[in-house]
Motif scaffolding. Structure first.
Motif, PDB file in Angstrom:
ATOM      1  N   UNK A 104       0.843  -1.205   0.000  1.00  0.00           N
ATOM      2  CA  UNK A 104       0.000   0.000   0.000  1.00  0.00           C
ATOM      3  C   UNK A 104       0.876   1.252   0.000  1.00  0.00           C
ATOM      4  N   UNK A 105       1.973   1.218   0.762  1.00  0.00           N
ATOM      5  CA  UNK A 105       2.837   2.392   0.861  1.00  0.00           C
ATOM      6  C   UNK A 105       3.875   2.438  -0.263  1.00  0.00           C
ATOM      7  N   UNK A 106       4.448   1.294  -0.606  1.00  0.00           N
ATOM      8  CA  UNK A 106       5.618   1.294  -1.498  1.00  0.00           C
ATOM      9  C   UNK A 106       5.375   0.674  -2.868  1.00  0.00           C
ATOM     10  N   UNK A 107       4.239  -0.012  -3.062  1.00  0.00           N
ATOM     11  CA  UNK A 107       4.045  -0.780  -4.290  1.00  0.00           C
ATOM     12  C   UNK A 107       3.685   0.078  -5.492  1.00  0.00           C
ATOM     13  N   UNK A 228      10.083  -6.248  -7.851  1.00  0.00           N
ATOM     14  CA  UNK A 228      10.794  -5.430  -6.860  1.00  0.00           C
ATOM     15  C   UNK A 228       9.833  -4.376  -6.301  1.00  0.00           C
ATOM     16  N   UNK A 229       9.819  -4.244  -4.991  1.00  0.00           N
ATOM     17  CA  UNK A 229       8.936  -3.263  -4.346  1.00  0.00           C
ATOM     18  C   UNK A 229       9.792  -2.169  -3.701  1.00  0.00           C
ATOM     19  N   UNK A 230       9.494  -0.921  -4.049  1.00  0.00           N
ATOM     20  CA  UNK A 230      10.177   0.207  -3.407  1.00  0.00           C
ATOM     21  C   UNK A 230      11.517   0.547  -4.033  1.00  0.00           C
ATOM     22  N   UNK A 231      11.854  -0.088  -5.157  1.00  0.00           N
ATOM     23  CA  UNK A 231      13.067   0.288  -5.876  1.00  0.00           C
ATOM     24  C   UNK A 231      14.252  -0.631  -5.602  1.00  0.00           C
TER      25      UNK A 231
END
Lengths: 393, 333
Positions: A104-107, A228-231
């Protein structure tokens, strides 16, 4: 400051209570294997159909968009309904409390659209791939490596303490993508399909007789870079947000259940007698410990409320969550140690970790509460350094 | 549900804090160690002018018109600064007088003209704290609470563990002989407020000692580094912060429950007293340890928190009593 529930919150409580009365499973949770997975996912699906999945998740991702207070009310009503299982002892825990909130925050939009609805509908089991044999408290020292090959990562290494890996579909996995960078800078948070070729899972038996604690081996496992999530190389930050959810509201259910456990224990002490026929509650030492436990679970609830208030003010759970986690973990253990002193000869009889009227299984399981999600030593470091601003060693 | 102070409440705390730092500096007050009255009348009247004694008292009863929550915030600050003076007896005494209809007595107490000392039964005598300058005694017992005049009473003073809380005893029968200037047959509600206020003061001690230790751990260097970088010290500071947070949150919750007259108010008040008392005593003890040799000196303020905590956990009941009362409460719904 106030303890008032809004009209909406009152109505929510009533709604939850009514729903739980007719929808709570009455059968015990199967302790292991496919039957356990089926049970946990069926319950998640039941929650979803009833509108109780993702209570504090945003509406756009299938949640109800309600407050943390309402999430807590739900846990309180669940505990009050005297369920035959505990809420967090489920293979849906990581998806609901780690993977989902982290996405929810980083995807990316695609990642959210693909995973969040499946989590809420109970279609998928997530597990965690953070700890390694050589990277426990020093999580950033992890060495499972991932090399970029075209549009894929190729992962080789080993993870451990991975609960429910043997029944999981997906894993939140931390890998080292840049071995030349400083250790916090070369880590990537990636979603791994547990059915990928090259993955081997071995079950580990815990001191509480549970076998869903696993180690996972990766031999050139190929994962799309799109997972990859958030880079790339930003995994440490992503992982910290994952853990802040766990330290924030992830254990709220356990904390609420602990209050019910203490009340159950006080009931036991009123009913049980010592050799001379005197109720155990008349024993000065036991009475003092029970009353102290009552006071401390009441402190735990107040701290949880204060934490929710802080999160409401700032938008994200802060490092203060570690204070609650630390207090809760140690209190949880004290409560079950006290339980063994109250149940007399039953203390010699092994029970499962979960279910109605069980004490010795949860006692053995309670040792996990000061280790999992960061040991109490790590929690104390976090409180010391990030809440109090003390210098790092 | 919201457990953090509002902006207005934060402002009250800030005002109280700056006043305490200006007028109740513990190093300056060391000159009054062992005096029969630590706070002089002028300073006491200044506190009255700030509205502290009637802070939680309804305006219709001559107070400022805030409630128990604001009063608890005041008492947390008093605890944080190990403030001497009969604040508890004064605030409870003013309320007793007002509720008993003795509005002139209440006004004199709220205005700082009439000083109240706390008197609790101890055998056939009453144990009185802060008797030195007292005009009235707030006598509490199983049979309610009363304000009695101190005129003509013979105080037997004793060395006090806390040199800023003067200690004396007085003959119980003599104190009860004269007609009280105000009394309540049922002091349950008053004492519940007292329990919350003492808990708040204890939580303040837990917070201040946690902060004192943390600051020292940042400033004090040994082996070429701040001692707070050592895990042994850092973890003690972390535990202190957790205890302070537990105490503060529980006290706020209890203050709200008592203010709102909830059925489970006694449950939360007794719980707060137990949690805050344990936190204050533990933190005050560890605070001395964290300071090493300097923490053992008279000059340092660490010992003042130790003795204040020990006095407060024995005021208006003790740990055993409050835990017993807590266990008798029904489970909160």
């Amino acid at each position: 400051m106030d303890l008032d529930l809004t009209e909406e919150e009152h109505a929510f409580r009533e709604e939850a209570r009514t729903w739980l009365r007719s929808n709570l499973p009455t059968e015990a949770r199967p302790p292991e294997g496919q039957a356990m997975r089926d049970f946990d996912l069926a319950w998640q699906r039941t929650l979803y159909d009833g509108g109780w999945a993702g209570i504090n998740w945003p509406v756009e991702f299938g949640g109800r968009g309600l407050s943390d207070i309402q999430q807590m009310i739900w846990y309180e009503e669940f505990a009050r309904a005297e369920p035959p299982f505990t809420l967090n002892n489920s293979c849906t825990f990581v998806a609901n409390n780690h993977g989902g909130p982290t996405l929810i925050v980083n995807g990316t939009d695609e990642q959210k659209a693909e995973h969040l609805p499946r989590i809420l509908r109970g279609e998928v089991v997530w597990c965690q791939g953070f700890s390694e044999p050589g990277a426990g408290s020093d999580l950033a020292g992890l060495s499972t490596k991932a090399e970029i090959d075209g549009d894929e990562l190729v992962v080789t290494g080993q993870k451990t303490w991975t609960s429910y890996a043997h029944v999981a579909d997906l894993q939140e996995l931390l890998v080292r993508t840049d071995p030349t960078a400083p250790k916090h800078k070369g880590i990537t948070w990636v979603i791994c399909d547990m059915r990928s070729p090259g993955i081997e899972i071995r079950e580990i038996r815990t001191m509480s007789h549970v076998t869903d604690f696993c180690e996972v081996f990766y031999d050139e496992v190929r994962i799309p870079l799109a997972n990859v999530v958030g880079g790339l190389n930003n995994g440490w930050r992503t992982a910290m947000s994952t853990l802040s959810f766990e330290r924030g509201t992830g254990f709220m259910a356990d904390q609420v259940e602990l209050a019910a456990t203490v009340e159950r224990l006080i009931g036991e002490a009123r009913e049980r007698t010592d050799a001379s026929g005197r109720p155990l509650i008349r024993d000065e030492e036991l009475a003092r410990r029970l009353a102290t436990a009552r006071a401390e679970v009441s402190a735990l609830r107040a701290m949880t409320l204060a934490g929710i208030s802080r999160t409401a003010r700032t938008g994200m759970p802060g490092a203060e969550g570690s204070m609650i986690r630390l207090f809760h973990g140690e209190l949880h253990q004290r409560v079950y140690q006290l339980a063994l002193d109250i149940i007399g000869p039953e203390a010699l009889r092994l029970t499962p970790v979960d279910g109605e009227g069980v004490w010795t299984g949860p006692y053995l399981q309670s040792f996990a509460y000061t280790i999992g999600g960061g040991t109490t030593d790590i929690q104390r470091n976090i409180v010391g350094e990030r809440v109090l601003g003390l210098p790092r060693a | 549900m919201y457990l953090l102070p509002t902006d207005e409440q934060d402002e009250i705390v800030a005002t109280v804090r700056s006043q305490l730092e200006a007028d109740f500096d513990l190093h300056a007050l060391a000159a009054r160690d062992g005096a029969p009255s630590v706070v002089d009348r002028d300073l006491w009247r200044r506190c009255a002018e700030l509205g502290w004694f009637g802070l939680g008292l309804e305006e219709s009863l001559g107070g400022v018109g805030y409630g128990l929550v604001e009063e608890a915030l005041l008492f947390a600050e008093l605890g944080s600064h190990a403030t001497p003076g009969p604040f508890l007896a004064t605030v409870l005494g003013a309320r007793l007088a007002a509720e008993a209809g003795a509005s002139d007595v209440a006004a004199a107490v709220v205005g700082g003209e009439s000083v109240v000392a706390l008197a609790e039964p101890e055998g056939d005598r009453l144990r009185v704290t802060d008797h030195g300058d007292a005009d009235l005694l707030l006598v509490v017992g199983d049979d309610g609470a009363a304000l009695v005049s101190s005129d003509g009473l013979e105080f037997r003073t004793e060395p006090s563990l806390d040199v800023h809380v003067p200690l004396a005893t007085v003959d119980a029968a003599a104190a009860r002989a004269a007609a009280p200037v105000a009394q309540l047959a049922d002091a349950g509600a008053l004492l519940l407020r007292g329990t919350v206020l003492i808990s708040a003061e204890l939580a303040g001690i837990a917070t201040a000692t946690a902060e004192q230790s943390t600051q020292y751990a940042k400033d004090r260097e040994q082996f070429g580094v701040p001692v707070g970088s050592f895990q042994a010290v850092k973890h003690r500071c972390a535990d202190m912060a957790v205890r302070a947070e537990a105490a503060t949150s529980t006290v706020r919750h209890a203050a709200l429950a008592v203010r709102d007259g909830l059925a489970e108010a006694p449950f939360h008040a007794h719980a707060a007293r137990a949690v805050a008392g344990d936190a204050a005593v533990a933190n005050a003890h560890v605070n001395v340890q964290n300071h090493g040799g300097i923490g053992f000196t008279w000059e340092h303020t660490a010992h003042r928190y130790v003795t204040r905590a020990q006095v407060l956990v024995r005021t208006l009941g003790d740990r055993t009593g409050h835990l017993g009362a807590l266990l008798e409460q029904p489970a909160p719904q």
